[in-house]
Structures are given as C-alpha cells and as structure tokens.
Design a protein around this motif. Sequence first.
Motif, PDB file in Angstrom:
ATOM      1  N   ASP A  93      50.156  77.265 -11.353  1.00  0.00           N
ATOM      2  CA  ASP A  93      51.088  76.230 -10.912  1.00  0.00           C
ATOM      3  C   ASP A  93      51.332  75.275 -12.077  1.00  0.00           C
ATOM      4  O   ASP A  93      50.447  75.064 -12.912  1.00  0.00           O
ATOM      5  N   PHE A  94      52.518  74.683 -12.093  1.00  0.00           N
ATOM      6  CA  PHE A  94      52.835  73.770 -13.188  1.00  0.00           C
ATOM      7  C   PHE A  94      53.861  72.742 -12.745  1.00  0.00           C
ATOM      8  O   PHE A  94      54.573  72.923 -11.766  1.00  0.00           O
ATOM      9  N   TRP A  95      53.904  71.665 -13.482  1.00  0.00           N
ATOM     10  CA  TRP A  95      54.969  70.667 -13.408  1.00  0.00           C
ATOM     11  C   TRP A  95      55.621  70.657 -14.777  1.00  0.00           C
ATOM     12  O   TRP A  95      54.931  70.684 -15.805  1.00  0.00           O
ATOM     13  N   LEU A  96      56.948  70.604 -14.811  1.00  0.00           N
ATOM     14  CA  LEU A  96      57.691  70.540 -16.058  1.00  0.00           C
ATOM     15  C   LEU A  96      58.422  69.205 -16.105  1.00  0.00           C
ATOM     16  O   LEU A  96      59.155  68.860 -15.172  1.00  0.00           O
ATOM     17  N   PHE A  97      58.208  68.453 -17.176  1.00  0.00           N
ATOM     18  CA  PHE A  97      58.828  67.137 -17.340  1.00  0.00           C
ATOM     19  C   PHE A  97      59.792  67.175 -18.522  1.00  0.00           C
ATOM     20  O   PHE A  97      59.406  67.544 -19.643  1.00  0.00           O
ATOM     21  N   ASP A  98      61.021  66.788 -18.242  1.00  0.00           N
ATOM     22  CA  ASP A  98      62.045  66.669 -19.288  1.00  0.00           C
ATOM     23  C   ASP A  98      62.182  67.922 -20.146  1.00  0.00           C
ATOM     24  O   ASP A  98      62.448  67.839 -21.351  1.00  0.00           O
ATOM     25  N   SER A  99      61.998  69.075 -19.546  1.00  0.00           N
ATOM     26  CA  SER A  99      62.135  70.371 -20.224  1.00  0.00           C
ATOM     27  C   SER A  99      61.231  70.537 -21.437  1.00  0.00           C
ATOM     28  O   SER A  99      61.435  71.447 -22.241  1.00  0.00           O
ATOM     29  N   SER A 100      60.214  69.677 -21.570  1.00  0.00           N
ATOM     30  CA  SER A 100      59.406  69.764 -22.787  1.00  0.00           C
ATOM     31  C   SER A 100      57.899  69.602 -22.577  1.00  0.00           C
ATOM     32  O   SER A 100      57.120  70.083 -23.395  1.00  0.00           O
ATOM     33  N   LEU A 101      57.482  68.925 -21.537  1.00  0.00           N
ATOM     34  CA  LEU A 101      56.059  68.713 -21.286  1.00  0.00           C
ATOM     35  C   LEU A 101      55.657  69.486 -20.035  1.00  0.00           C
ATOM     36  O   LEU A 101      56.278  69.318 -18.978  1.00  0.00           O
ATOM     37  N   VAL A 102      54.636  70.335 -20.157  1.00  0.00           N
ATOM     38  CA  VAL A 102      54.170  71.136 -19.031  1.00  0.00           C
ATOM     39  C   VAL A 102      52.765  70.682 -18.654  1.00  0.00           C
ATOM     40  O   VAL A 102      51.873  70.634 -19.504  1.00  0.00           O
ATOM     41  N   LEU A 103      52.598  70.351 -17.385  1.00  0.00           N
ATOM     42  CA  LEU A 103      51.281  70.060 -16.834  1.00  0.00           C
ATOM     43  C   LEU A 103      50.884  71.283 -16.025  1.00  0.00           C
ATOM     44  O   LEU A 103      51.573  71.648 -15.067  1.00  0.00           O
ATOM     45  N   VAL A 104      49.821  71.928 -16.449  1.00  0.00           N
ATOM     46  CA  VAL A 104      49.353  73.153 -15.801  1.00  0.00           C
ATOM     47  C   VAL A 104      48.153  72.810 -14.937  1.00  0.00           C
ATOM     48  O   VAL A 104      47.223  72.139 -15.388  1.00  0.00           O
ATOM     49  N   ASN A 105      48.180  73.264 -13.679  1.00  0.00           N
ATOM     50  CA  ASN A 105      47.050  73.084 -12.768  1.00  0.00           C
ATOM     51  C   ASN A 105      46.256  74.379 -12.717  1.00  0.00           C
ATOM     52  O   ASN A 105      46.797  75.425 -12.387  1.00  0.00           O
ATOM     53  N   HIS A 106      44.972  74.277 -13.021  1.00  0.00           N
ATOM     54  CA  HIS A 106      44.081  75.431 -12.929  1.00  0.00           C
ATOM     55  C   HIS A 106      43.192  75.236 -11.707  1.00  0.00           C
ATOM     56  O   HIS A 106      42.540  74.198 -11.567  1.00  0.00           O
ATOM     57  N   PHE A 107      43.169  76.214 -10.813  1.00  0.00           N
ATOM     58  CA  PHE A 107      42.369  76.160  -9.597  1.00  0.00           C
ATOM     59  C   PHE A 107      41.317  77.254  -9.628  1.00  0.00           C
ATOM     60  O   PHE A 107      41.518  78.297 -10.243  1.00  0.00           O
ATOM     61  N   ASP A 108      40.232  77.027  -8.903  1.00  0.00           N
ATOM     62  CA  ASP A 108      39.239  78.090  -8.771  1.00  0.00           C
ATOM     63  C   ASP A 108      39.688  79.058  -7.681  1.00  0.00           C
ATOM     64  O   ASP A 108      40.757  78.894  -7.077  1.00  0.00           O
ATOM     65  N   GLY A 109      38.893  80.064  -7.409  1.00  0.00           N
ATOM     66  CA  GLY A 109      39.251  81.094  -6.441  1.00  0.00           C
ATOM     67  C   GLY A 109      39.399  80.602  -5.021  1.00  0.00           C
ATOM     68  O   GLY A 109      40.046  81.245  -4.196  1.00  0.00           O
ATOM     69  N   GLU A 110      38.825  79.456  -4.709  1.00  0.00           N
ATOM     70  CA  GLU A 110      38.940  78.877  -3.367  1.00  0.00           C
ATOM     71  C   GLU A 110      40.080  77.867  -3.276  1.00  0.00           C
ATOM     72  O   GLU A 110      40.278  77.253  -2.237  1.00  0.00           O
ATOM     73  N   GLY A 111      40.803  77.666  -4.373  1.00  0.00           N
ATOM     74  CA  GLY A 111      41.929  76.739  -4.362  1.00  0.00           C
ATOM     75  C   GLY A 111      41.552  75.303  -4.656  1.00  0.00           C
ATOM     76  O   GLY A 111      42.364  74.396  -4.488  1.00  0.00           O
ATOM     77  N   GLU A 112      40.334  75.079  -5.092  1.00  0.00           N
ATOM     78  CA  GLU A 112      39.929  73.722  -5.449  1.00  0.00           C
ATOM     79  C   GLU A 112      40.403  73.436  -6.872  1.00  0.00           C
ATOM     80  O   GLU A 112      40.415  74.315  -7.725  1.00  0.00           O
ATOM     81  N   ASN A 113      40.817  72.194  -7.106  1.00  0.00           N
ATOM     82  CA  ASN A 113      41.339  71.815  -8.406  1.00  0.00           C
ATOM     83  C   ASN A 113      40.214  71.797  -9.433  1.00  0.00           C
ATOM     84  O   ASN A 113      39.211  71.148  -9.246  1.00  0.00           O
ATOM     85  N   MET A 114      40.396  72.546 -10.492  1.00  0.00           N
ATOM     86  CA  MET A 114      39.366  72.656 -11.513  1.00  0.00           C
ATOM     87  C   MET A 114      39.713  71.862 -12.775  1.00  0.00           C
ATOM     88  O   MET A 114      38.884  71.196 -13.326  1.00  0.00           O
ATOM     89  N   GLU A 115      40.953  71.972 -13.230  1.00  0.00           N
ATOM     90  CA  GLU A 115      41.308  71.398 -14.524  1.00  0.00           C
ATOM     91  C   GLU A 115      42.822  71.228 -14.612  1.00  0.00           C
ATOM     92  O   GLU A 115      43.586  72.011 -14.058  1.00  0.00           O
ATOM     93  N   VAL A 116      43.225  70.205 -15.345  1.00  0.00           N
ATOM     94  CA  VAL A 116      44.636  69.977 -15.647  1.00  0.00           C
ATOM     95  C   VAL A 116      44.798  70.120 -17.153  1.00  0.00           C
ATOM     96  O   VAL A 116      43.986  69.614 -17.926  1.00  0.00           O
ATOM     97  N   GLU A 117      45.824  70.824 -17.549  1.00  0.00           N
ATOM     98  CA  GLU A 117      46.104  71.054 -18.967  1.00  0.00           C
ATOM     99  C   GLU A 117      47.514  70.576 -19.274  1.00  0.00           C
ATOM    100  O   GLU A 117      48.443  70.859 -18.518  1.00  0.00           O
TER     101      GLU A 117
END
Length: 148
Positions: A93-117
């Motif tokens: 999953d990701f959020w894209l801001f102004d066509s240039s910045l990507v925030l990537v959501n990394h989840f574990d196998g149970e869907g819990e939020n693990m890390e944001v990149e």
Amino acid sequence: MRDAYMKSDPAFVDWKTDQILDPAERWADWHGLVTAATARGVEVRRARIVSTPVSEYIRFEYDVTDGLNIAAGEDVRWLSRRRVTDLALPGNDFWLFDSSLVLVNHFDGEGENMEVELTEDPEVAKFCESAFEAVWQRATPHAEFELA
C-alpha cells in the motif's frame, strides 16, 4: 490492497460488537487533516482494491467511509481484485504526494502496521502513479459500489 488491516484497532473491535461509531470523532486527527487539505483545494483520492466477497474488515471500512473519508472531502473508489489481474501493481500500500513523494506502508502477515518508508525515487513515484491511475479508471465510486 489488503483484505484486513490492524484488526486490533479499537474502532474495528467496537464495530464488531455493534457499538455506534462516529468516524470523524474516532479519527479526529485524520479527519481534520484531510478536511483542511480539501478545503484548500487539494484533491485527496483513495482507491481500495478488495477481494469479493469482501472480508469482515472491508465491511467495516465500507461502513465508516461516508462518515470519515467522504465527509472529509476524499474521493473514494472501490475495485474488485478480480478486475486487476492485468494491472501492474506495487507490492505494498502507498500514498503518493504531488507525484513525487511516496509513503509506503509495510504490514506484517496479520495486517498490523510494521513500518513506514518514504521515498522520492522518481522511478518508484512514476510506477505508483501509473498503477494508481490504472486502478482509478476501473474503480467504482463509493456511492455506487455494492458490497458482494
């Protein structure tokens, strides 16, 4: 793009027990942020790719979308996973801001939020933008989407 996220979320737990939720109150920070952005003319679009029939968690997301996302000014669309087989999609999953910045959501196998990149890699941003636009063109607006 997952069928469940953070099932430990107190809002989801309350929803499962039929407690009345005010999404704008429950997620006041998010609601305020998006409301302020859309009031300034910022376009906020959210595309949800879901398996059909939908999971219990997706029913929860659907139920709170009007009171949270739509009320804040987001434009939300839904797309059945069955209709994306021929699309190239990022693995996260990701959020894209102004066509240039990507925030990537990394989840574990149970869907819990693990890390944001965060990345400003132009190739990643271009790929994410292309994938999102392809999904957006096929997806159904929230008001017209029927849960299966």
